[in-house]
Design an enzyme around this catalytic site. Structure first.
Site, short mmCIF file in Angstrom:
data_model
loop_
_atom_site.label_atom_id
_atom_site.label_comp_id
_atom_site.label_asym_id
_atom_site.label_seq_id
_atom_site.Cartn_x
_atom_site.Cartn_y
_atom_site.Cartn_z
N HIS A 50 0.84 -1.20 0.00
CA HIS A 50 0.00 0.00 0.00
C HIS A 50 0.87 1.25 0.00
CE1 HIS A 50 -3.22 -2.75 0.83
NE2 HIS A 50 -2.76 -3.05 2.02
N GLU A 59 -1.97 -0.21 8.14
CA GLU A 59 -2.95 -1.09 8.76
C GLU A 59 -2.31 -1.97 9.82
OE1 GLU A 59 -4.48 -3.46 5.54
OE2 GLU A 59 -2.52 -4.19 4.98
N HIS A 68 3.22 -7.51 1.81
CA HIS A 68 2.56 -8.42 2.72
C HIS A 68 1.47 -9.21 2.00
CE1 HIS A 68 0.09 -4.78 2.64
NE2 HIS A 68 -0.95 -5.56 2.92
N ARG A 85 -1.14 -4.69 -6.36
CA ARG A 85 -0.79 -6.11 -6.39
C ARG A 85 0.51 -6.34 -7.16
NH1 ARG A 85 -6.09 -6.57 -8.56
NH2 ARG A 85 -7.65 -6.74 -6.90
#
Length: 325
Positions: free
Chosen positions: A104, A121, A179, A199
């Site tokens: 991200h 996150e 991740h 991605r």
């Protein structure tokens, strides 16, 4: 109208995902047909806005709460004049299959979609099958050149760290950290209010429409923090009852874990709302205006101006607040 603050529960927005399953049914959640990978439990985003299910504001969306009561209910840290939206997105994830290898961006990435934020996150593992694992960061000495070469040669997995997981593990995932959740885990996710994912690799599998899902190689290579972004992890199974243990800390959220084994008197702060995720067990939450039974899988938004409240029962709770910046 004037409404006295109270703990808000929302109807989750369910999202079908190619890697999803039916595990969220164990929380007595209503799932539509299909492979349900994400339950957006508390959300104020164009891709999913949750509506209140309890009390005077039942039927109202979190966007309505923000517009009518945002400054008082979200707190000085939790209300933003600039972005406007609720600052966090709370999810439950059912990983019946491996998620894509992803990363991200930060807030300042110049190719963010209009109106979007970056995405930092954290994950708390609610359940994990034996031998479950996640992808968490890069191996040593992997720079952009090494990553580009690995992608070109079809061996990206050689650049990634695999980490075994079990229930109670917590992972902080700052923007820029490569991740992926892998098959066999159920996760509570607290994140910035963003839906931007790049991605790197998706196992060459078709998506829900039968076509290969889009990859975002250039954007991914641009935003990866090759020297690390400050990711941390911990095992939190030894949490003492009646005490908060910090399991993730960032400029966007602080997440603490607490074990309720007896009546526990607490209080919200004018600086921030509190999000409670009931991770395990059941009990009650009481406040000046009432009392409500709660159980695992439920999530509550406690307004900043709620004041005193009390947790009771036998349960594990995650509490998230927005720190000052």
């Amino acid at each position: 109208m004037t409404v006295q603050p109270y703990p808000l529960q929302f109807k989750p927005e369910m999202k079908e995902r190619v890697w999803g399953g039916r595990a969220l049914e164990k929380f007595d959640l209503e799932l539509p047909e299909g492979a349900i990978g994400e339950g957006w439990m508390i959300g104020d985003h164009p891709n999913g806005t949750t509506k209140v299910t309890n009390g005077e504001l039942a039927g109202k969306g979190l966007d309505y709460i923000r517009e009518q009561y945002g400054r008082e209910w979200f707190g000085s840290n939790g209300f933003s004049e600039k972005n406007g939206r609720f600052p966090l997105l709370i999810k439950l994830l059912d990983c019946n299959d491996d998620l894509s290898i992803q990363v991200h961006p930060t807030d300042d990435y110049d190719r963010l979609p209009a109106g979007e934020l970056g995405k930092t996150e954290m994950w708390y593992i609610l359940d994990a099958k034996p031998d479950a694992k996640i992808i968490y960061g890069l191996r040593d000495k992997v720079d952009r050149s090494a990553m580009e070469t690995a992608i070109r040669e079809g061996r990206i997995m050689d650049t990634l760290q695999e980490v075994p997981v079990k229930a109670g593990d917590a992972f902080y995932i700052p923007a820029g950290t490569v991740h992926a959740l892998c098959a066999g885990v159920v996760v509570a996710e607290i994140q910035q209010n963003s839906d931007t994912t790049y991605r790197l690799y998706d196992y060459n599998r078709p998506g829900l429409d039968g076509k290969l899902r889009e990859l975002h190689i250039e954007d991914s290579l641009n935003v990866i923090a090759y020297d690390g972004a400050g990711a941390t992890r911990m095992t939190s199974t030894e949490t003492a009852p009646g005490e908060w243990l910090t399991i993730a800390s960032s400029p966007y959220f602080v997440v603490e874990k607490g074990v309720v084994a007896a009546p526990w008197k607490l209080e919200t702060s004018p600086e921030s709302f509190a999000i409670l995720v009931i991770a395990e067990g059941s009990g009650t939450i009481a406040w000046e205006g009432g009392e409500k039974p709660v159980k695992n899988g439920e999530c509550y938004l406690l307004p900043a101006n709620l004041g005193a409240y009390k947790l009771d029962g036998q349960m594990t709770v995650l509490r998230s607040v927005v720190p000052g910046r």
